[in-house]
Design an enzyme around this catalytic site. Structure first.
Site: not given
Length: 485
Positions: A136, A190, A193-194, A197
Site C-alpha cells: 500500500s 491488504k 486495509h482497502n 480506506e
C-alpha cells in the site's frame, strides 16, 4: 535497443511487470543497494525503464523470462507486479516451470486472498514458496517506502523479509512491514486495509458535503478546515491530501478543482471483497459497506436522473446551525465514525485469522499501517497499544482508550446525524456507523422477533432466555412448543 543477456545468479531479487508500480518498486530496491533483475512481457517497457532509471542502481534487464530467472541468486526471489487475475496465474506458472525447490514467487498485486490460498497450495506442492504480499502507498509509496503485508511461510520471510523491511516506510525507526501469516493472510489484511480506506474516504467526503450544504462554505474554506483538523486526533494522510485537493484551483476554469470533477467515484473491487467477506464471516462491516455502496450509487446515472426528476425531499424545518460549533460537531462525528470503521475492519481480520489459523498479530497490523500506506494515521499507535493491552480484545471500541474517545464524541455525532436526516443531506457512512454503535452496545436487539418469524414460516427454531436448549413452536397446529434434540 537490444538488451544484453544478464549474468547468471547475480541479482538479489527480480521484478517482472514494469508498469509504474512495478518499476517504482524495482527502483526502490535498487536505491537501497540491492541488485535487481527487471523484466516485462513487452520488452520495450523493460528497455524504457532501464534507459530512464538504469543509473539509479544495479539493474539486470532481461528480454526473456528464462534469462530473468537465471539471473537471480539462490534461493531465487521473483516478484510479480501484473494485473490481478488470469495474467497473474500465467506469470506464476511460467516462473514455476523455470524455478527449483526452495525458490520464492511473490505476488505484490491486489489479488483476492482466496486466489492466493489456491496458488500457495499449488506452488507448495511443487516444492516452491509462494508469497501473497499486500503493498500500500500507491506509486509514490512503491518508490519511497510503502507499507508491506507479506503472507507465506516462515522460511520465505527469512529470505524476503529483510529486503522488504529495508524498502518499506519507517516510523520511529520501525519498518512498516511484518510477516502477517501463512498463505492468503497478507492479501486478506491488504483487502481489509482497502476496505477501511473506502470508509475513511467516504466519511471525509460526507464531512465536506455537510460543510458545503449546511453551512454554504466554499471548497477552499473547507480545505482550510481540514488543514486545521490535521493537527488534531484526525491527523492522517487522507485528511492532509483532502486539505490540499480542496484548496487546489483548476487551471482551465479558475474554479475550485473539486467543483469541476464529476461526482462519480470509481472502484477496483477490494471494497466489495471486504463487504462480501464481512457477510461470509458474519462481521458487520457496515461503514465499509455503506462507503462501497455510496460509490455504486454515484455511478447509478439513470437512477439518479430519474430520482432528481420525481422524488420529493420533504425536508423538515430545522434551525440553521451555528457555524463554528457545527464544524466541531462534524469533526467529532468523523472521528467517531472512523473509529467504528477501524474496529469493524480489525474484527474482520480477527475472524479470518481464527478461521484459517493465521495467528495474525492485530497490533502489528496497526503498527505497519502507520507509514507508507493510504490510511496511515496518528491514532494507529492507539490501536497497537489497545492490542498490546489485550491481544484477544473482542472489540476495539471496548478498549479503555477508545471507550473514552468515542464517548466524548457521541453528542456531536447524534447532532450531525439528526440534522442531516432532517435536512435531506445523505450521510450513509456517518449514520450507519452510529446505528452500528447503538446496535453493538444495546442490551437487547429486535433479532428475537426475526428469529420468531423464521421459526413461524420455516421451522428454523429458536433459543429461549429462561432455559437452555433449542425449540420450535408448532405454529400451524396447536402452537405447543417442542424441544429439539
Amino acid at each position: 535497443m537490444s538488451l544484453p543477456t544478464p549474468p547468471i545468479g547475480v541479482a538479489d531479487l527480480g521484478v517482472t511487470g514494469m508498469a509504474v508500480m512495478g518499476s517504482n518498486l524495482a527502483r526502490n530496491f535498487a536505491h537501497k543497494g540491492y541488485k535487481v533483475a527487471i523484466h516485462n512481457r513487452s520488452v520495450s517497457k523493460t528497455e524504457k525503464v532501464y534507459a530512464q532509471h538504469g543509473s539509479e542502481g544495479t539493474f539486470y534487464p532481461a528480454e526473456s523470462m528464462a534469462d530473468f530467472v537465471a539471473s537471480l541468486s539462490r534461493p531465487r526471489v521473483a516478484i510479480i507486479m501484473v494485473k490481478a487475475g488470469s495474467a497473474t496465474d500465467a506469470v506464476i506458472n511460467e516462473l514455476a516451470d523455470l524455478m527449483e525447490p526452495g525458490d520464492i514467487i511473490v505476488d505484490c498485486g491486489n489479488s483476492n486472498f482466496m486466489d492466493t490460498r489456491r496458488r500457495e497450495a499449488a506452488i507448495r506442492a511443487r516444492g516452491l514458496h509462494f508469497v501473497g504480499a499486500g503493498v500500500s502507498g500507491g506509486e509514490e509509496g512503491a518508490l519511497r517506502g510503502p507499507s508491506i503485508m507479506p503472507g507465506g511461510t516462515d522460511e520465505s520471510y527469512a529470505r524476503l523479509g529483510p529486503m522488504f523491511e529495508t524498502i518499506s516506510a519507517h516510523v520511529d525507526g520501525v519498518p512498516c512491514c511484518t510477516h502477517v501469516g501463512p498463505d492468503g493472510a497478507g492479501h486478506f489484511v491488504k483487502m481489509v486495509h482497502n476496505g477501511i480506506e473506502y470508509a475513511d474516504m467516504q466519511l471525509i467526503a460526507e464531512a465536506y458535503d455537510l460543510m458545503r450544504k449546511a453551512l454554504g462554505m466554499s471548497a477552499p474554506q473547507i480545505g482550510r478546515v481540514f488543514e486545521k483538523w490535521n493537527s488534531t486526533e484526525l491527523n492522517s494522510y487522507l485528511i492532509e491530501i483532502t486539505a490540499d485537493v480542496l484548496q487546489h484551483t483548476d487551471a482551465a476554469t479558475s474554479r475550485p478543482f473539486v467543483d469541476v470533477v464529476l461526482d462519480q467515484a470509481a472502484q477496483k473491487g477490494t471494497g466489495a471483497w471486504t463487504v462480501q467477506n464481512g457477510a461470509a464471516f458474519g462481521v458487520p462491516v457496515t461503514g465499509i459497506a455503506e462507503a462501497t455502496f455510496a460509490r455504486s450509487l454515484s455511478g447509478s446515472i439513470p437512477q439518479r436522473e430519474a430520482a432528481r426528476a420525481t422524488l420529493p425531499a420533504e425536508i423538515l424545518d430545522v434551525k440553521d446551525p451555528e457555524k463554528e460549533s457545527f464544524i466541531e460537531s462534524i469533526r467529532l462525528a468523523l472521528y467517531a465514525s472512523k473509529m467504528v470503521a477501524y474496529s469493524q475492519g480489525f474484527e474482520l481480520i480477527a475472524a479470518a485469522s481464527d478461521e484459517f489459523g493465521w495467528n495474525v498479530d492485530l497490533g502489528a497490523m496497526a503498527r505497519i499501517w502507520r507509514g507508507g500506506c493510504i490510511i496511515r494515521a496518528a491514532f494507529l499507535n492507539r490501536i497497537t497499544e489497545a492490542y498490546e493491552r489485550d491481544p484477544r480484545l473482542p472489540l476495539l471500541l471496548a478498549d479503555e482508550y477508545f471507550q473514552e474517545e468515542i464517548s466524548r464524541a457521541i453528542p456531536a455525532w447524534r447532532t450531525v446525524v439528526t440534522f442531516a436526516a432532517s435536512s435531506g443531506i445523505p450521510i450513509p457512512a456517518f449514520a450507519s456507523s452510529l446505528a452500528y454503535y447503538d446496535g453493538v452496545r444495546a442490551d437487547r436487539l429486535p433479532a428475537n422477533l426475526i428469529q420468531a418469524q423464521r421459526d413461524f414460516f420455516g421451522a428454523h427454531t429458536y433459543k429461549r432466555v429462561d432455559r437452555a436448549g433449542v425449540f420450535h413452536t408448532l405454529w400451524s397446529a396447536d402452537r405447543s412448543e417442542e424441544q429439539q434434540a
